[in-house]
Design a protein around this motif. Structure first.
Motif, PDB file in Angstrom:
ATOM      1  N   TRP A  72       0.823  -1.208   0.000  1.00 40.69           N
ATOM      2  CA  TRP A  72       0.000   0.000   0.000  1.00 40.69           C
ATOM      3  C   TRP A  72       0.858   1.259   0.000  1.00 40.69           C
ATOM      4  O   TRP A  72       0.609   2.197  -0.753  1.00 40.69           O
ATOM      5  CB  TRP A  72      -0.941  -0.002   1.213  1.00 40.69           C
TER       6      TRP A  72
ATOM      7  N   PHE B 148     -30.157   6.105  -3.860  1.00 43.79           N
ATOM      8  CA  PHE B 148     -29.053   6.023  -4.807  1.00 43.79           C
ATOM      9  C   PHE B 148     -29.537   6.116  -6.241  1.00 43.79           C
ATOM     10  O   PHE B 148     -28.868   6.691  -7.095  1.00 43.79           O
ATOM     11  CB  PHE B 148     -28.237   4.757  -4.565  1.00 43.79           C
ATOM     12  N   ARG B 156     -21.421   8.240 -14.763  1.00 47.37           N
ATOM     13  CA  ARG B 156     -21.052   7.289 -15.789  1.00 47.37           C
ATOM     14  C   ARG B 156     -21.411   5.875 -15.308  1.00 47.37           C
ATOM     15  O   ARG B 156     -21.444   5.615 -14.122  1.00 47.37           O
ATOM     16  CB  ARG B 156     -19.539   7.379 -16.013  1.00 47.37           C
ATOM     17  N   SER B 157     -21.672   4.990 -16.235  1.00 46.14           N
ATOM     18  CA  SER B 157     -21.959   3.567 -15.974  1.00 46.14           C
ATOM     19  C   SER B 157     -22.877   3.381 -14.764  1.00 46.14           C
ATOM     20  O   SER B 157     -22.582   2.643 -13.854  1.00 46.14           O
ATOM     21  CB  SER B 157     -20.669   2.777 -15.771  1.00 46.14           C
ATOM     22  N   LEU B 161     -23.322   0.918 -11.392  1.00 49.00           N
ATOM     23  CA  LEU B 161     -23.142   1.542 -10.087  1.00 49.00           C
ATOM     24  C   LEU B 161     -24.299   1.264  -9.137  1.00 49.00           C
ATOM     25  O   LEU B 161     -24.085   1.070  -7.950  1.00 49.00           O
ATOM     26  CB  LEU B 161     -22.971   3.052 -10.239  1.00 49.00           C
ATOM     27  N   LEU B 164     -24.033  -1.976  -7.430  1.00 50.31           N
ATOM     28  CA  LEU B 164     -22.776  -1.929  -6.679  1.00 50.31           C
ATOM     29  C   LEU B 164     -22.959  -1.171  -5.367  1.00 50.31           C
ATOM     30  O   LEU B 164     -22.408  -1.534  -4.334  1.00 50.31           O
ATOM     31  CB  LEU B 164     -21.709  -1.239  -7.528  1.00 50.31           C
ATOM     32  N   PRO B 168     -24.481  -4.078  -1.339  1.00 51.71           N
ATOM     33  CA  PRO B 168     -23.762  -4.247  -0.069  1.00 51.71           C
ATOM     34  C   PRO B 168     -24.520  -3.660   1.114  1.00 51.71           C
ATOM     35  O   PRO B 168     -24.500  -4.223   2.211  1.00 51.71           O
ATOM     36  CB  PRO B 168     -22.458  -3.472  -0.294  1.00 51.71           C
ATOM     37  N   ILE B 169     -25.212  -2.561   0.877  1.00 52.76           N
ATOM     38  CA  ILE B 169     -25.907  -1.930   2.000  1.00 52.76           C
ATOM     39  C   ILE B 169     -27.124  -2.728   2.423  1.00 52.76           C
ATOM     40  O   ILE B 169     -27.448  -2.801   3.608  1.00 52.76           O
ATOM     41  CB  ILE B 169     -26.313  -0.487   1.645  1.00 52.76           C
ATOM     42  N   VAL B 214     -29.996  12.491   4.095  1.00 54.10           N
ATOM     43  CA  VAL B 214     -28.901  12.555   3.124  1.00 54.10           C
ATOM     44  C   VAL B 214     -29.403  12.933   1.732  1.00 54.10           C
ATOM     45  O   VAL B 214     -28.653  13.434   0.905  1.00 54.10           O
ATOM     46  CB  VAL B 214     -28.169  11.183   3.083  1.00 54.10           C
ATOM     47  N   LEU B 218     -27.397  14.981  -1.408  1.00 54.81           N
ATOM     48  CA  LEU B 218     -26.972  14.048  -2.457  1.00 54.81           C
ATOM     49  C   LEU B 218     -27.477  14.472  -3.831  1.00 54.81           C
ATOM     50  O   LEU B 218     -26.765  14.348  -4.817  1.00 54.81           O
ATOM     51  CB  LEU B 218     -27.482  12.641  -2.149  1.00 54.81           C
TER      52      LEU B 218
ATOM     53  N   GLU C  82      -9.678   3.959   1.924  1.00 53.53           N
ATOM     54  CA  GLU C  82      -8.616   3.078   1.455  1.00 53.53           C
ATOM     55  C   GLU C  82      -7.991   2.311   2.610  1.00 53.53           C
ATOM     56  O   GLU C  82      -7.687   1.121   2.489  1.00 53.53           O
ATOM     57  CB  GLU C  82      -7.549   3.902   0.746  1.00 53.53           C
ATOM     58  N   ILE C 122     -18.485  -3.233   1.550  1.00 57.76           N
ATOM     59  CA  ILE C 122     -19.033  -1.885   1.351  1.00 57.76           C
ATOM     60  C   ILE C 122     -17.906  -0.927   0.967  1.00 57.76           C
ATOM     61  O   ILE C 122     -18.044  -0.108   0.060  1.00 57.76           O
ATOM     62  CB  ILE C 122     -19.763  -1.402   2.611  1.00 57.76           C
ATOM     63  N   ALA C 125     -16.700  -1.481  -2.493  1.00 62.68           N
ATOM     64  CA  ALA C 125     -17.645  -0.831  -3.403  1.00 62.68           C
ATOM     65  C   ALA C 125     -17.384   0.669  -3.453  1.00 62.68           C
ATOM     66  O   ALA C 125     -17.434   1.293  -4.517  1.00 62.68           O
ATOM     67  CB  ALA C 125     -19.084  -1.101  -2.960  1.00 62.68           C
ATOM     68  N   PHE C 128     -14.397   1.275  -5.633  1.00 58.68           N
ATOM     69  CA  PHE C 128     -14.766   1.031  -7.028  1.00 58.68           C
ATOM     70  C   PHE C 128     -15.547   2.205  -7.599  1.00 58.68           C
ATOM     71  O   PHE C 128     -15.247   2.712  -8.678  1.00 58.68           O
ATOM     72  CB  PHE C 128     -15.624  -0.234  -7.152  1.00 58.68           C
ATOM     73  N   ALA C 129     -16.567   2.603  -6.836  1.00 56.03           N
ATOM     74  CA  ALA C 129     -17.430   3.673  -7.318  1.00 56.03           C
ATOM     75  C   ALA C 129     -16.636   4.964  -7.481  1.00 56.03           C
ATOM     76  O   ALA C 129     -16.841   5.738  -8.409  1.00 56.03           O
ATOM     77  CB  ALA C 129     -18.593   3.880  -6.361  1.00 56.03           C
ATOM     78  N   TYR C 132     -14.390   4.444 -10.716  1.00 55.38           N
ATOM     79  CA  TYR C 132     -15.013   4.328 -12.035  1.00 55.38           C
ATOM     80  C   TYR C 132     -16.317   5.104 -12.168  1.00 55.38           C
ATOM     81  O   TYR C 132     -16.959   5.055 -13.199  1.00 55.38           O
ATOM     82  CB  TYR C 132     -15.250   2.851 -12.368  1.00 55.38           C
ATOM     83  N   GLY C 133     -16.706   5.790 -11.113  1.00 54.07           N
ATOM     84  CA  GLY C 133     -18.021   6.434 -11.132  1.00 54.07           C
ATOM     85  C   GLY C 133     -18.108   7.680 -11.988  1.00 54.07           C
ATOM     86  O   GLY C 133     -19.187   8.087 -12.389  1.00 54.07           O
ATOM     87  N   GLY C 134     -16.957   8.310 -12.254  1.00 54.70           N
ATOM     88  CA  GLY C 134     -16.989   9.542 -13.014  1.00 54.70           C
ATOM     89  C   GLY C 134     -17.567  10.678 -12.198  1.00 54.70           C
ATOM     90  O   GLY C 134     -17.591  10.608 -10.962  1.00 54.70           O
ATOM     91  N   PRO C 135     -18.062  11.712 -12.867  1.00 57.66           N
ATOM     92  CA  PRO C 135     -18.554  12.879 -12.128  1.00 57.66           C
ATOM     93  C   PRO C 135     -19.728  12.511 -11.236  1.00 57.66           C
ATOM     94  O   PRO C 135     -20.554  11.673 -11.586  1.00 57.66           O
ATOM     95  CB  PRO C 135     -18.990  13.832 -13.247  1.00 57.66           C
ATOM     96  N   LYS C 139     -20.173  12.281  -4.298  1.00 51.52           N
ATOM     97  CA  LYS C 139     -21.338  12.393  -3.412  1.00 51.52           C
ATOM     98  C   LYS C 139     -21.950  11.038  -3.126  1.00 51.52           C
ATOM     99  O   LYS C 139     -22.313  10.724  -1.998  1.00 51.52           O
ATOM    100  CB  LYS C 139     -22.387  13.278  -4.064  1.00 51.52           C
ATOM    101  N   LEU C 140     -22.073  10.250  -4.200  1.00 52.44           N
ATOM    102  CA  LEU C 140     -22.648   8.918  -4.027  1.00 52.44           C
ATOM    103  C   LEU C 140     -21.853   8.119  -3.015  1.00 52.44           C
ATOM    104  O   LEU C 140     -22.415   7.454  -2.146  1.00 52.44           O
ATOM    105  CB  LEU C 140     -22.614   8.175  -5.361  1.00 52.44           C
ATOM    106  N   GLY C 143     -22.534   9.115   0.438  1.00 47.15           N
ATOM    107  CA  GLY C 143     -23.770   8.488   0.906  1.00 47.15           C
ATOM    108  C   GLY C 143     -23.548   7.036   1.273  1.00 47.15           C
ATOM    109  O   GLY C 143     -24.009   6.558   2.312  1.00 47.15           O
ATOM    110  N   LEU C 144     -22.792   6.353   0.421  1.00 41.20           N
ATOM    111  CA  LEU C 144     -22.499   4.942   0.666  1.00 41.20           C
ATOM    112  C   LEU C 144     -21.775   4.766   2.000  1.00 41.20           C
ATOM    113  O   LEU C 144     -22.106   3.879   2.788  1.00 41.20           O
ATOM    114  CB  LEU C 144     -21.637   4.390  -0.472  1.00 41.20           C
TER     115      LEU C 144
END
Lengths: 96, 223, 225
Positions: A72, B148, B156-157, B161, B164, B168-169, B214, B218, C82, C122, C125, C128-129, C132-135, C139-140, C143-144
């Motif tokens: 890491w 969400f 994107r994508s 997402l 994803l 998990p939640i 939230v 959001l 991380e 979690i 995820a 990952f988000a 690869y989530g982009g703009p 925020k997402l 929330g997660l």
């Protein structure tokens, strides 16, 4: 930002050595402890853990932690280096 | 309260006119169930545990498909943006979405439950408790999914997402749902089911309030 | 990348701790039933503790980002996320190694194990988000993180009825001085190490924000297009 790179290297080296010296200490003492403990344990402990010696499990656990930390820190260092390159590029553009 | 009702009515009317979402989601759930049947039936007789798991997995999968489609439709018409600009409290918007999603899922669940009990030969005892379990599970799932789904915006994508982020939640919901259902179907042990029911109740309370809280920040930037 | 002045002190402390911990752990009395394997406990528990701590740090940072639109909060959140995964993987590797000896299997679907795995997933995820989530993914992810952090205590406390074979947290208070001191020491070391790593990761994030600003400035000045 000339100094962070050496900082990073220093941190890396410090952590690296700390882990591996620690690991080495464990490796040196583990067999002794195992031999010593072998007499004390009286059979019933082996019922579930059959064949894998405890020292190997402990070693694997410690080894994994060292490995994960080093990987890491290296990845953070790599990302920092990449940023540095970006800054250099910007500087070059600025000079032009 | 009135705005929640109006917003909900809007979603229902839109869906009644198009009917696309309900049919597509039900069909999807049926296909998922059939795939499970092909996998489990035919060999040795599957246990009731499998039926409970299949039911909840089908609900979760179909739920995600339905939700992502529902918000896709909002996006196509840019109606989400219009709603966000309108002087409705954001929390009302969230609650109405939550209820709309729950309604859709309840319809799917009714079909799935019928199909599961037919295909796996399960006799449903304690019908009331089972329905309560399903309803609370749905609410928990929808609380997370509505949040969400609405805030994915133009990310994107987003099709990838959404599951994803949501799965998990909602794992606790699925655990509680399946364990509770198994308890009802096999041992017919209402005490265990009651425990999971209480668990779901707490979960819903926490997640809905968290969602209301939230939701505003959001979705704020996406309008 | 500018690190805070206290950073080197913390690193030095962490390094000292890491050097001393193995000796302390090895000199601790052997636990009678488990033997040597019990020593995994000295770093399994701190890993778990840091993993959960880090998850809540991430949630706190996310809340700051969401409600106060604090960029620093976001940097804290991503760094902590991380580290949650990092220490979580340590926890999930060392735990089963202990379980292999104690329970005879690597994994059981116990409450604590399930909770820990869930938390780990979690935060994977989350990463990952983010990646690869982009703009809008920031925020997402915030929330997660909030929902994830709410998830954990929920299961953790409500399933006390669910029978658990994982050693209870009360084990810690029953350690006695012989094992208690090395244990406390290793908890402390891990916490210091965590602070050091968190600061290092946040320094990277700060540098990245600065570079992004520079890019924008360069663009404004007509250097880039």
């Amino acid at each position: 930002m000339p100094d962070w790179k050496t900082d990073m290297k220093r941190i890396f080296v410090i952590l690296f050595f700390a882990f591996f010296l620690g690991g080495a200490a464990l490796a040196q003492e583990a067999p002794k402890k195992d031999a010593e403990g072998f007499e004390a344990v009286n059979g019933d402990m082996m019922q579930s853990g059959e064949s894998i010696p405890g020292s190997r499990l402990v070693g694997a656990a410690y080894g994994f932690i060292c490995f994960a930390m080093v990987v890491w820190v290296a990845s953070v260092a790599r990302r920092a280096r990449r940023l540095e390159d970006e800054v250099d590029e910007l500087k070059k553009k600025l000079a032009r | 309260m009135r705005s929640i009702y109006l917003l909900l009515w809007k979603d229902v009317v839109v869906e009644l006119r198009a009917k696309e979402l309900v049919y597509a989601t039900i069909f999807f759930a049926v296909v998922v169930l059939l795939i499970f049947c092909f996998a489990f039936l035919g060999g040795p007789k599957p246990t009731v545990d499998v039926a409970a798991g299949v039911l909840w997995v089908a609900i979760a999968l179909a739920g995600t498909v339905g939700i992502s489609r529902a918000f896709e439709r909002e996006r196509e018409g840019d109606t989400m943006r219009a709603l966000l600009l309108s002087p409705v409290p954001r929390s009302a918007l969230y609650i109405s979405k939550l209820v709309a999603i729950s309604l859709l899922m309840v319809i799917v669940e009714a079909v799935s439950l019928l199909l599961v009990s037919l295909l796996f030969g399960v006799t449903v005892t304690h019908f009331g408790t089972l329905v309560a379990l399903l309803l609370l599970g749905t609410a928990g799932f929808a609380a997370v999914a509505a949040l969400f789904g609405a805030s994915l915006g133009r990310a994107r994508s987003r099709d990838v997402l959404l599951p994803l982020l949501v799965y998990p939640i909602v794992v606790p919901v699925l655990i509680a749902g399946t364990r509770g259902t198994v308890a009802l179907l096999t041992a017919a042990d209402p005490a265990v089911a009651a425990f999971w029911l209480k668990f779901l109740l707490v979960f819903d309370a926490v997640f809905v309030s968290l969602g209301v809280w939230v939701f505003e920040p959001l979705v704020a930037g996406d309008a | 990348m500018k690190l805070r002045p206290w950073f080197l002190v913390v690193v030095a402390l962490a390094a000292l701790g890491l050097l001393a911990a193995p000796q302390l752990i090895l000199s601790a009395p052997r636990e009678t039933t488990m033997g040597l394997v019990q020593k995994i406990f000295y770093y399994h528990v701190p890993s778990a503790w840091i993993c959960f701590l880090s998850a809540f740090v991430c949630a706190a940072g996310s809340a700051m980002y969401l409600f106060k639109s604090s960029e620093a909060g976001d940097r804290l959140a991503v760094s902590a996320a991380e580290l949650t995964v990092l220490f979580g993987s340590c926890m999930l590797v060392t735990g089963p190694l202990w379980g292999r000896k104690a329970w005879g299997v690597y994994w059981v679907w116990d409450v604590r194990l399930t909770t820990a795995l869930l938390l780990f997933i979690i935060f994977i995820a989350y990463l990952f988000a983010r990646r690869y989530g982009g703009p809008g993914s920031r925020k997402l992810c915030a929330g997660l993180a909030l929902f994830g952090a709410a998830d954990v205590p929920l299961i953790y406390f409500s399933v006390s009825i669910w029978r658990t074979i994982h050693p209870k947290t009360t084990v810690v208070s029953s350690l006695g001085r012989g094992m208690g001191i090395p244990f406390a020491f290793s908890m402390l070391t891990f916490t210091i190490l965590y602070i050091a790593l968190l600061e290092m990761r946040m320094a990277l994030e700060r540098a990245r924000a600065r570079v992004d600003e520079l890019h924008i400035e360069a663009e404004d000045a007509g250097l880039e297009n």
